[in-house]
Scaffold this motif. Structure first.
Motif, PDB file in Angstrom:
ATOM      1  N   GLU A 177     130.306  75.178  71.572  1.00  0.00           N
ATOM      2  CA  GLU A 177     129.263  74.359  72.329  1.00  0.00           C
ATOM      3  C   GLU A 177     128.726  74.158  71.276  1.00  0.00           C
ATOM      4  O   GLU A 177     128.096  73.111  70.998  1.00  0.00           O
ATOM      5  N   VAL A 178     127.956  75.573  69.995  1.00  0.00           N
ATOM      6  CA  VAL A 178     127.495  74.709  69.234  1.00  0.00           C
ATOM      7  C   VAL A 178     127.515  73.937  68.295  1.00  0.00           C
ATOM      8  O   VAL A 178     126.997  72.985  68.046  1.00  0.00           O
ATOM      9  N   ASP A 179     128.896  73.887  68.093  1.00  0.00           N
ATOM     10  CA  ASP A 179     129.515  72.513  67.743  1.00  0.00           C
ATOM     11  C   ASP A 179     130.020  70.803  67.518  1.00  0.00           C
ATOM     12  O   ASP A 179     129.050  70.320  66.849  1.00  0.00           O
ATOM     13  N   CYS A 180     129.311  70.998  69.071  1.00  0.00           N
ATOM     14  CA  CYS A 180     129.704  70.270  70.181  1.00  0.00           C
ATOM     15  C   CYS A 180     128.367  69.586  70.169  1.00  0.00           C
ATOM     16  O   CYS A 180     127.707  68.492  69.762  1.00  0.00           O
ATOM     17  N   LEU A 181     127.024  70.458  70.537  1.00  0.00           N
ATOM     18  CA  LEU A 181     125.084  70.112  70.094  1.00  0.00           C
ATOM     19  C   LEU A 181     125.071  69.573  69.083  1.00  0.00           C
ATOM     20  O   LEU A 181     124.881  68.438  68.635  1.00  0.00           O
ATOM     21  N   VAL A 182     125.261  69.840  67.574  1.00  0.00           N
ATOM     22  CA  VAL A 182     125.841  69.408  66.426  1.00  0.00           C
ATOM     23  C   VAL A 182     126.174  68.158  66.305  1.00  0.00           C
ATOM     24  O   VAL A 182     125.657  67.278  65.860  1.00  0.00           O
ATOM     25  N   LEU A 183     127.782  68.415  66.148  1.00  0.00           N
ATOM     26  CA  LEU A 183     128.210  67.308  66.232  1.00  0.00           C
ATOM     27  C   LEU A 183     127.454  65.545  66.590  1.00  0.00           C
ATOM     28  O   LEU A 183     127.376  64.546  66.563  1.00  0.00           O
ATOM     29  N   GLN A 184     126.885  65.518  68.338  1.00  0.00           N
ATOM     30  CA  GLN A 184     126.871  65.074  68.972  1.00  0.00           C
ATOM     31  C   GLN A 184     125.683  64.548  68.216  1.00  0.00           C
ATOM     32  O   GLN A 184     125.107  63.255  68.255  1.00  0.00           O
ATOM     33  N   LEU A 185     124.689  64.833  67.737  1.00  0.00           N
ATOM     34  CA  LEU A 185     123.310  65.227  67.493  1.00  0.00           C
ATOM     35  C   LEU A 185     122.778  64.637  66.208  1.00  0.00           C
ATOM     36  O   LEU A 185     122.265  63.628  65.762  1.00  0.00           O
ATOM     37  N   HIS A 186     124.523  64.885  65.606  1.00  0.00           N
ATOM     38  CA  HIS A 186     124.669  64.093  64.147  1.00  0.00           C
ATOM     39  C   HIS A 186     125.091  62.676  64.374  1.00  0.00           C
ATOM     40  O   HIS A 186     124.698  61.613  63.870  1.00  0.00           O
ATOM     41  N   ARG A 187     125.702  62.273  65.562  1.00  0.00           N
ATOM     42  CA  ARG A 187     126.506  60.961  65.719  1.00  0.00           C
ATOM     43  C   ARG A 187     125.109  59.896  66.518  1.00  0.00           C
ATOM     44  O   ARG A 187     125.065  58.982  66.724  1.00  0.00           O
ATOM     45  N   VAL A 188     124.432  60.950  67.784  1.00  0.00           N
ATOM     46  CA  VAL A 188     123.704  59.919  68.332  1.00  0.00           C
ATOM     47  C   VAL A 188     121.646  60.195  68.737  1.00  0.00           C
ATOM     48  O   VAL A 188     120.988  59.852  68.770  1.00  0.00           O
ATOM     49  N   GLY A 189     122.286  61.186  67.687  1.00  0.00           N
ATOM     50  CA  GLY A 189     120.573  62.035  67.465  1.00  0.00           C
ATOM     51  C   GLY A 189     119.597  61.180  67.500  1.00  0.00           C
ATOM     52  O   GLY A 189     118.335  60.766  67.912  1.00  0.00           O
ATOM     53  N   GLU A 190     119.555  60.841  66.350  1.00  0.00           N
ATOM     54  CA  GLU A 190     118.884  59.661  66.351  1.00  0.00           C
ATOM     55  C   GLU A 190     118.461  58.470  66.587  1.00  0.00           C
ATOM     56  O   GLU A 190     117.364  57.471  66.822  1.00  0.00           O
TER      57      GLU A 190
END
Length: 252
Positions: A177-190
Motif C-alpha cells: 500500500e505504501v508503494d501504491c501511495l507513492v507511485l500514484q502521487l508521483h503520477r497524479v499528485g501535481e
C-alpha cells in the motif's frame, strides 16, 4: 490514438471471446465515426448477400457497456493491466465523444468506478491486491480522462479518498500500500494539488506523521515516504541528487 501494440499487448490474457470484444472496441476507436459510417456504406453497396451484422465484422455494433465492465473487472485482478487500461479507456471515450449523444462506455466506466469506490473497504478486506489494483486503475483513469482539457472534477475526491486510505497507519504498515501511495502521487499528485491544495496538505500531514511515528513501518516504507515528501517539497520534481540517493537505496 497512441500505439495499438501497447493497447493490445495485455488483451492476450483474456479468453478468445473477450479478446475479440476488446479488439473490436479498439478498432472502432481507431476508425472513429467516419470509419464506422464508411463500413456501413461499404456494406450497403457490396454486391451479393448482406453479411450478418456481427460485432466481429462491425465495429459500430460492439457492446460498450460490456467493454467497460470487462476492463474494470480485469483491472481489479491484474495490476499490470490496471496501469495501462487508462490509455485504452481514453481511446474509446475519445471516439465515442465524436458521436453526438453517445456516452455509453464513459457512463458505464464511471458507474463501475463509483460502485467499487463505495465498496472500497470491503474490497480491501477481501483482497489487498484487488484494492491496490483499484487505486492504480482509478488514478490511471484520472490521469487520462479530460473535460475541456482539464481533469474530471467528479474523480478528484474519490481519488483523494483512496490516497487518504493508503496513508492510514494500518495501510502504512503494508509495503504494497505504501508503494501504491507513492507511485500514484508521483503520477497524479501535481494534478490533484492544482484541483484541491487543502486536501493535499492534509494528506501530507498524514504521510509525515506516518514517517515520523513509524510504528510497524519497514525501512523500505520509511524510505518511500521520505522520498515522496521531498518530491512534493521540490515542486513535484526529483533532483538528480535525490534520484541517485533514493533509487540506489531501493535497489540495494
Amino acid at each position: 490514438m497512441g500505439e495499438p501494440g501497447r493497447e493490445e499487448y495485455k488483451i492476450q490474457s483474456f479468453d478468445a471471446e473477450t479478446q475479440q470484444l476488446l479488439k473490436t472496441a479498439l478498432k472502432a476507436a481507431r476508425l472513429g465515426t467516419e470509419g464506422c459510417s464508411a463500413w456501413k456504406r461499404r456494406q450497403s453497396t457490396c454486391p451479393g448477400p448482406r453479411p450478418s451484422c456481427s460485432t466481429q465484422d462491425n465495429p459500430g455494433a460492439v457492446n460498450l457497456e460490456k467493454v467497460a465492465d470487462v476492463i474494470v473487472d480485469h483491472s481489479l485482478q491484474d495490476c499490470v493491466f490496471s496501469k495501462e487500461a487508462g490509455r485504452m479507456c481514453y481511446a474509446i471515450i475519445q471516439a465515442e465523444s465524436k458521436q453526438a449523444g453517445q456516452s455509453v462506455f464513459r457512463r458505464g466506466l464511471l458507474n463501475r468506478l463509483q460502485q467499487e469506490y463505495q465498496a472500497r473497504e470491503q474490497l480491501r478486506a477481501r483482497s489487498l491486491q484487488g484494492w491496490v489494483c483499484y487505486v492504480t486503475f482509478i488514478c490511471n483513469i484520472f490521469d487520462y480522462l479530460r473535460v475541456n482539457n482539464m481533469p474530471m472534477m467528479a474523480l478528484v475526491n474519490p481519488v483523494y479518498d483512496c490516497l487518504f486510505r493508503l496513508a492510514q497507519p494500518d495501510s502504512l504498515s503494508k509495503e504494497e500500500e505504501v508503494d501504491c501511495l507513492v507511485l500514484q502521487l508521483h503520477r497524479v499528485g501535481e494534478q490533484l494539488e492544482r484541483m484541491n491544495r487543502q486536501r493535499m496538505d492534509e494528506l501530507f500531514v498524514l504521510i509525515r506523521d506516518g514517517f515520523l511515528l513509524p510504528v510497524g513501518l519497514s525501512s523500505l516504507a520509511q524510505l518511500l515516504l521520505l522520498e515522496i515528501i521531498e518530491f512534493r517539497a521540490a515542486g513535484w520534481q526529483t533532483t538528480p541528487a535525490a534520484h541517485k540517493y533514493y533509487y540506489s537505496e531501493v535497489s540495494d
